[in-house]
Write an enzyme that holds these catalytic residues in place. Structure first.
Site, PDB file in Angstrom:
ATOM      1  N   SER A 152      45.020  36.854  41.317  1.00 42.39           N
ATOM      2  CA  SER A 152      44.206  35.692  41.063  1.00 42.39           C
ATOM      3  C   SER A 152      44.643  34.555  41.666  1.00 42.39           C
ATOM      4  O   SER A 152      44.370  34.347  42.846  1.00 42.39           O
ATOM      5  CB  SER A 152      44.573  35.478  39.464  1.00 42.39           C
ATOM      6  OG  SER A 152      43.537  34.762  38.911  1.00 42.39           O
ATOM      7  N   ASP A 248      34.315  41.119  36.567  1.00 40.19           N
ATOM      8  CA  ASP A 248      35.085  39.733  36.962  1.00 40.19           C
ATOM      9  C   ASP A 248      34.100  39.020  37.916  1.00 40.19           C
ATOM     10  O   ASP A 248      33.654  39.404  38.898  1.00 40.19           O
ATOM     11  CB  ASP A 248      36.424  40.300  37.741  1.00 40.19           C
ATOM     12  CG  ASP A 248      37.147  38.933  37.988  1.00 40.19           C
ATOM     13  OD1 ASP A 248      37.120  37.854  37.774  1.00 40.19           O
ATOM     14  OD2 ASP A 248      38.554  39.340  38.379  1.00 40.19           O
ATOM     15  N   HIS A 278      39.404  41.089  34.655  1.00 39.25           N
ATOM     16  CA  HIS A 278      40.365  40.164  35.351  1.00 39.25           C
ATOM     17  C   HIS A 278      41.673  40.329  34.593  1.00 39.25           C
ATOM     18  O   HIS A 278      41.546  40.309  33.281  1.00 39.25           O
ATOM     19  CB  HIS A 278      39.872  38.675  35.318  1.00 39.25           C
ATOM     20  CG  HIS A 278      40.767  37.691  36.237  1.00 39.25           C
ATOM     21  ND1 HIS A 278      40.369  37.807  37.609  1.00 39.25           N
ATOM     22  CD2 HIS A 278      41.771  36.906  35.862  1.00 39.25           C
ATOM     23  CE1 HIS A 278      41.354  36.963  38.300  1.00 39.25           C
ATOM     24  NE2 HIS A 278      42.124  36.667  37.027  1.00 39.25           N
TER      25      HIS A 278
END
Length: 312
Positions: A152, A248, A278
Protein backbone atom coordinates in the site's frame (compact mmCIF):
# COMPACT_ATOMS: atom_id res chain seq x y z
CA UNK A 1 -24.24 1.98 -14.08
CA UNK A 2 -24.26 -0.57 -11.28
CA UNK A 3 -21.04 -1.49 -9.53
CA UNK A 4 -19.40 -4.90 -9.18
CA UNK A 5 -21.30 -7.68 -7.44
CA UNK A 6 -18.96 -8.18 -4.51
CA UNK A 7 -21.16 -10.93 -3.08
CA UNK A 8 -20.27 -12.91 -6.18
CA UNK A 9 -16.62 -11.85 -6.55
CA UNK A 10 -15.65 -12.37 -2.91
CA UNK A 11 -15.95 -15.81 -1.33
CA UNK A 12 -17.20 -16.71 2.15
CA UNK A 13 -13.74 -16.94 3.70
CA UNK A 14 -12.76 -13.46 2.55
CA UNK A 15 -16.13 -12.02 3.64
CA UNK A 16 -15.58 -13.52 7.09
CA UNK A 17 -12.16 -11.83 7.13
CA UNK A 18 -13.66 -8.48 6.10
CA UNK A 19 -16.33 -8.69 8.80
CA UNK A 20 -13.74 -9.52 11.46
CA UNK A 21 -11.54 -6.67 10.25
CA UNK A 22 -14.43 -4.19 10.22
CA UNK A 23 -15.35 -5.12 13.78
CA UNK A 24 -12.13 -3.56 15.09
CA UNK A 25 -11.27 -1.10 12.28
CA UNK A 26 -14.63 0.09 10.91
CA UNK A 27 -15.18 1.16 7.29
CA UNK A 28 -15.72 4.78 8.39
CA UNK A 29 -12.43 4.92 10.31
CA UNK A 30 -11.21 7.92 8.29
CA UNK A 31 -13.96 9.98 9.96
CA UNK A 32 -12.32 9.44 13.34
CA UNK A 33 -9.55 11.55 14.80
CA UNK A 34 -6.05 10.49 13.80
CA UNK A 35 -5.43 9.29 17.35
CA UNK A 36 -8.55 7.10 17.27
CA UNK A 37 -7.69 5.78 13.80
CA UNK A 38 -4.32 4.63 15.11
CA UNK A 39 -5.87 3.14 18.23
CA UNK A 40 -8.39 1.11 16.22
CA UNK A 41 -5.82 0.12 13.59
CA UNK A 42 -3.42 -1.17 16.25
CA UNK A 43 -6.24 -3.12 17.86
CA UNK A 44 -7.17 -4.64 14.49
CA UNK A 45 -3.57 -5.68 13.86
CA UNK A 46 -3.49 -7.52 17.19
CA UNK A 47 -6.63 -9.46 16.23
CA UNK A 48 -4.82 -10.95 13.22
CA UNK A 49 -1.32 -11.07 14.73
CA UNK A 50 0.53 -14.35 14.27
CA UNK A 51 3.45 -15.62 16.35
CA UNK A 52 6.86 -15.16 14.80
CA UNK A 53 8.19 -18.32 13.16
CA UNK A 54 11.14 -20.02 14.85
CA UNK A 55 14.63 -19.21 13.63
CA UNK A 56 14.09 -15.46 13.25
CA UNK A 57 16.21 -13.23 15.51
CA UNK A 58 14.56 -9.83 15.99
CA UNK A 59 16.18 -6.59 17.13
CA UNK A 60 15.33 -2.90 16.95
CA UNK A 61 17.83 -0.27 15.84
CA UNK A 62 18.03 2.83 13.69
CA UNK A 63 19.32 3.15 10.15
CA UNK A 64 19.92 6.68 8.94
CA UNK A 65 18.30 8.00 12.09
CA UNK A 66 15.05 6.15 11.32
CA UNK A 67 13.76 3.46 13.74
CA UNK A 68 13.87 0.03 12.13
CA UNK A 69 13.37 -3.61 13.08
CA UNK A 70 15.78 -6.29 11.84
CA UNK A 71 14.62 -9.87 11.23
CA UNK A 72 17.80 -11.91 10.91
CA UNK A 73 17.95 -15.48 9.63
CA UNK A 74 20.65 -17.88 8.54
CA UNK A 75 20.64 -17.68 4.78
CA UNK A 76 22.06 -16.02 1.68
CA UNK A 77 23.52 -12.52 1.91
CA UNK A 78 20.31 -10.80 0.81
CA UNK A 79 18.48 -8.03 2.66
CA UNK A 80 14.85 -7.08 2.10
CA UNK A 81 14.01 -3.48 3.04
CA UNK A 82 10.30 -3.40 3.86
CA UNK A 83 7.94 -0.41 4.10
CA UNK A 84 4.61 -1.00 5.85
CA UNK A 85 1.20 0.15 4.67
CA UNK A 86 -1.35 2.34 6.40
CA UNK A 87 -2.09 5.29 4.15
CA UNK A 88 0.95 7.18 5.50
CA UNK A 89 -1.21 7.75 8.61
CA UNK A 90 -1.31 4.51 10.62
CA UNK A 91 0.94 1.49 11.12
CA UNK A 92 4.47 0.90 12.30
CA UNK A 93 6.94 -1.76 13.31
CA UNK A 94 4.36 -3.75 15.29
CA UNK A 95 1.57 -3.63 12.70
CA UNK A 96 3.57 -5.66 10.17
CA UNK A 97 5.83 -7.55 12.55
CA UNK A 98 4.43 -10.98 11.74
CA UNK A 99 4.39 -10.30 7.98
CA UNK A 100 8.07 -9.36 8.00
CA UNK A 101 9.02 -12.28 10.24
CA UNK A 102 7.25 -14.72 7.93
CA UNK A 103 8.91 -13.28 4.83
CA UNK A 104 12.30 -13.71 6.51
CA UNK A 105 11.55 -17.27 7.62
CA UNK A 106 10.15 -18.38 4.27
CA UNK A 107 12.80 -16.80 2.04
CA UNK A 108 15.88 -17.15 4.23
CA UNK A 109 16.67 -13.45 3.68
CA UNK A 110 17.10 -10.83 6.37
CA UNK A 111 14.27 -8.30 6.46
CA UNK A 112 14.55 -4.74 7.75
CA UNK A 113 11.26 -2.99 8.45
CA UNK A 114 11.37 0.82 8.30
CA UNK A 115 9.33 2.94 10.74
CA UNK A 116 9.08 6.07 8.58
CA UNK A 117 7.34 9.15 9.95
CA UNK A 118 3.55 9.34 9.62
CA UNK A 119 1.23 12.16 8.61
CA UNK A 120 -0.02 14.59 9.75
CA UNK A 121 3.06 14.95 11.98
CA UNK A 122 5.32 14.25 8.99
CA UNK A 123 3.99 15.30 5.59
CA UNK A 124 5.41 14.78 2.11
CA UNK A 125 8.30 14.69 1.38
CA UNK A 126 9.16 13.77 4.97
CA UNK A 127 7.91 10.20 4.69
CA UNK A 128 9.99 9.67 1.55
CA UNK A 129 13.03 11.30 3.16
CA UNK A 130 12.80 8.80 6.03
CA UNK A 131 12.37 5.90 3.61
CA UNK A 132 15.40 6.97 1.61
CA UNK A 133 17.59 7.74 4.65
CA UNK A 134 16.96 4.28 6.07
CA UNK A 135 17.56 2.54 2.76
CA UNK A 136 20.76 4.46 2.03
CA UNK A 137 22.11 3.59 5.47
CA UNK A 138 21.25 -0.09 5.02
CA UNK A 139 22.96 -0.09 1.62
CA UNK A 140 26.06 1.59 3.06
CA UNK A 141 26.36 -0.77 6.03
CA UNK A 142 25.32 -4.12 4.59
CA UNK A 143 26.99 -6.18 1.93
CA UNK A 144 25.13 -8.34 -0.53
CA UNK A 145 22.04 -7.86 -2.62
CA UNK A 146 19.08 -5.67 -1.71
CA UNK A 147 15.37 -6.10 -2.38
CA UNK A 148 12.78 -3.39 -1.88
CA UNK A 149 9.29 -4.37 -0.77
CA UNK A 150 6.21 -2.79 0.72
CA UNK A 151 2.43 -2.82 0.83
CA UNK A 152 0.00 0.00 0.00
CA UNK A 153 1.66 3.25 1.12
CA UNK A 154 4.79 1.17 1.65
CA UNK A 155 4.57 -0.04 -1.93
CA UNK A 156 4.60 3.61 -3.00
CA UNK A 157 7.71 4.24 -0.90
CA UNK A 158 9.42 1.11 -2.22
CA UNK A 159 8.95 2.20 -5.82
CA UNK A 160 9.88 5.80 -5.02
CA UNK A 161 13.13 4.62 -3.43
CA UNK A 162 13.86 2.36 -6.42
CA UNK A 163 13.46 5.30 -8.80
CA UNK A 164 15.57 7.60 -6.62
CA UNK A 165 18.30 4.98 -6.18
CA UNK A 166 19.30 5.07 -9.84
CA UNK A 167 22.68 6.76 -10.04
CA UNK A 168 22.98 6.65 -6.25
CA UNK A 169 22.92 2.97 -5.23
CA UNK A 170 23.66 1.23 -8.50
CA UNK A 171 23.97 -2.51 -8.97
CA UNK A 172 22.79 -3.45 -5.49
CA UNK A 173 19.03 -3.61 -5.88
CA UNK A 174 18.15 -6.94 -7.46
CA UNK A 175 14.38 -6.48 -7.37
CA UNK A 176 11.31 -4.94 -5.85
CA UNK A 177 8.01 -6.48 -4.77
CA UNK A 178 5.09 -4.07 -4.63
CA UNK A 179 1.97 -5.20 -2.76
CA UNK A 180 -1.27 -3.40 -3.75
CA UNK A 181 0.74 -0.16 -4.08
CA UNK A 182 -0.64 3.32 -4.62
CA UNK A 183 1.59 4.73 -7.34
CA UNK A 184 -0.29 7.80 -8.52
CA UNK A 185 -2.24 6.33 -11.42
CA UNK A 186 -5.08 7.87 -13.42
CA UNK A 187 -8.08 8.06 -11.08
CA UNK A 188 -10.53 8.60 -13.94
CA UNK A 189 -10.39 5.06 -15.28
CA UNK A 190 -9.81 1.38 -14.53
CA UNK A 191 -10.11 0.09 -10.99
CA UNK A 192 -10.30 3.62 -9.61
CA UNK A 193 -13.74 3.85 -11.21
CA UNK A 194 -14.82 0.21 -11.21
CA UNK A 195 -13.91 -0.37 -7.56
CA UNK A 196 -14.37 3.16 -6.23
CA UNK A 197 -16.58 1.80 -3.44
CA UNK A 198 -14.87 -1.54 -2.80
CA UNK A 199 -15.04 -3.15 0.63
CA UNK A 200 -12.34 -1.86 3.01
CA UNK A 201 -10.83 0.82 0.73
CA UNK A 202 -12.75 3.42 -1.28
CA UNK A 203 -11.89 6.48 -3.33
CA UNK A 204 -13.17 8.60 -0.45
CA UNK A 205 -10.61 6.91 1.80
CA UNK A 206 -7.85 7.53 -0.74
CA UNK A 207 -8.78 11.20 -0.97
CA UNK A 208 -8.59 11.50 2.81
CA UNK A 209 -5.15 9.88 2.96
CA UNK A 210 -3.89 12.09 0.14
CA UNK A 211 -4.99 15.25 1.96
CA UNK A 212 -3.35 14.20 5.22
CA UNK A 213 -0.19 13.06 3.46
CA UNK A 214 0.32 16.45 1.83
CA UNK A 215 -0.80 18.54 4.79
CA UNK A 216 -3.66 19.83 2.67
CA UNK A 217 -1.33 21.16 -0.03
CA UNK A 218 -1.82 20.44 -3.71
CA UNK A 219 -0.27 17.03 -4.44
CA UNK A 220 2.99 17.27 -6.43
CA UNK A 221 1.68 14.90 -9.08
CA UNK A 222 4.77 15.21 -11.30
CA UNK A 223 7.20 14.23 -8.53
CA UNK A 224 8.15 10.52 -8.66
CA UNK A 225 8.97 10.64 -4.95
CA UNK A 226 5.24 11.21 -4.49
CA UNK A 227 3.78 9.35 -7.49
CA UNK A 228 6.26 6.93 -9.13
CA UNK A 229 3.94 6.44 -12.11
CA UNK A 230 4.46 10.11 -13.02
CA UNK A 231 8.20 9.64 -13.54
CA UNK A 232 9.40 10.61 -17.02
CA UNK A 233 11.96 7.80 -17.19
CA UNK A 234 11.43 4.15 -16.22
CA UNK A 235 14.78 2.90 -17.49
CA UNK A 236 17.19 1.14 -15.14
CA UNK A 237 14.62 -0.02 -12.59
CA UNK A 238 15.11 -3.39 -10.90
CA UNK A 239 13.05 -6.45 -11.88
CA UNK A 240 9.61 -5.81 -10.44
CA UNK A 241 6.84 -8.06 -9.14
CA UNK A 242 3.52 -6.33 -8.44
CA UNK A 243 0.76 -8.19 -6.60
CA UNK A 244 -2.64 -6.50 -6.30
CA UNK A 245 -6.15 -7.38 -5.14
CA UNK A 246 -8.96 -7.48 -7.70
CA UNK A 247 -11.51 -5.61 -5.52
CA UNK A 248 -9.33 -2.59 -4.81
CA UNK A 249 -9.38 0.89 -6.41
CA UNK A 250 -5.57 0.77 -6.56
CA UNK A 251 -5.37 -2.42 -8.65
CA UNK A 252 -4.86 -0.64 -11.97
CA UNK A 253 -1.66 0.96 -10.69
CA UNK A 254 -0.08 -2.48 -10.83
CA UNK A 255 -0.94 -2.88 -14.50
CA UNK A 256 0.18 0.65 -15.37
CA UNK A 257 3.48 0.28 -13.55
CA UNK A 258 4.20 -3.09 -15.14
CA UNK A 259 3.55 -1.63 -18.57
CA UNK A 260 5.76 1.42 -17.93
CA UNK A 261 8.69 -0.71 -16.76
CA UNK A 262 8.34 -3.10 -19.71
CA UNK A 263 8.05 -0.24 -22.20
CA UNK A 264 11.39 1.06 -20.93
CA UNK A 265 13.03 -2.33 -21.49
CA UNK A 266 12.81 -3.61 -17.92
CA UNK A 267 11.37 -6.75 -16.40
CA UNK A 268 8.02 -6.54 -14.64
CA UNK A 269 5.09 -8.82 -13.93
CA UNK A 270 1.66 -8.02 -12.47
CA UNK A 271 -0.65 -10.41 -10.63
CA UNK A 272 -4.17 -9.18 -9.88
CA UNK A 273 -5.44 -11.80 -7.45
CA UNK A 274 -9.17 -12.55 -7.78
CA UNK A 275 -11.75 -11.99 -5.08
CA UNK A 276 -9.48 -10.13 -2.68
CA UNK A 277 -9.56 -6.67 -1.14
CA UNK A 278 -6.97 -4.12 -0.12
CA UNK A 279 -4.94 -5.11 2.97
CA UNK A 280 -5.50 -8.82 2.32
CA UNK A 281 -2.03 -9.65 3.66
CA UNK A 282 -3.84 -10.11 6.98
CA UNK A 283 -6.11 -12.73 5.42
CA UNK A 284 -3.22 -15.08 4.70
CA UNK A 285 -4.00 -17.39 7.66
CA UNK A 286 -7.79 -17.30 7.42
CA UNK A 287 -8.45 -17.58 3.68
CA UNK A 288 -7.20 -19.82 0.88
CA UNK A 289 -7.15 -16.84 -1.45
CA UNK A 290 -5.30 -14.78 1.14
CA UNK A 291 -2.74 -17.56 1.54
CA UNK A 292 -2.24 -17.76 -2.23
CA UNK A 293 -1.77 -13.98 -2.35
CA UNK A 294 0.97 -14.16 0.27
CA UNK A 295 2.56 -17.07 -1.59
CA UNK A 296 2.84 -14.79 -4.65
CA UNK A 297 4.61 -12.19 -2.53
CA UNK A 298 7.02 -14.64 -0.91
CA UNK A 299 7.76 -16.40 -4.19
CA UNK A 300 8.52 -13.04 -5.80
CA UNK A 301 10.92 -12.02 -3.05
CA UNK A 302 12.59 -15.44 -3.04
CA UNK A 303 13.07 -15.52 -6.82
CA UNK A 304 14.49 -11.99 -7.04
CA UNK A 305 16.98 -12.73 -4.28
CA UNK A 306 18.25 -15.68 -6.31
CA UNK A 307 18.54 -13.61 -9.48
CA UNK A 308 15.77 -15.71 -11.03
CA UNK A 309 12.89 -14.55 -13.23
CA UNK A 310 10.36 -17.40 -13.42
CA UNK A 311 7.74 -15.28 -15.17
CA UNK A 312 8.50 -15.86 -18.83
Amino acid sequence: MSGPDYRRLIDAEVWAYIEKLDASYPPDAVEMSIADQRKHYDAMCKVFQQPRPPGVAVSDRAFGGVPCRVYAVEGPDVTVVYYHGGGFVVGGLDSHDDVCAEIAARTGYDVISVDYGLAPEVVFPGCFNDAWAAFAAVAAEREGDLILAGDSAGGNLSAAVAHHARGRVDGRIVGQVLIYPGLGGDTTKGSYVEHANAPHLTMADLNFYRTVRTGGAEPPEDDPRYAPLKDSDFRGLPPTVVVTAECDPLASDGESYRDAVRAAGGRAVWFNEPGLVHACLRARHVSKRGAAFFDRVVEGVAALGKGAWPYG
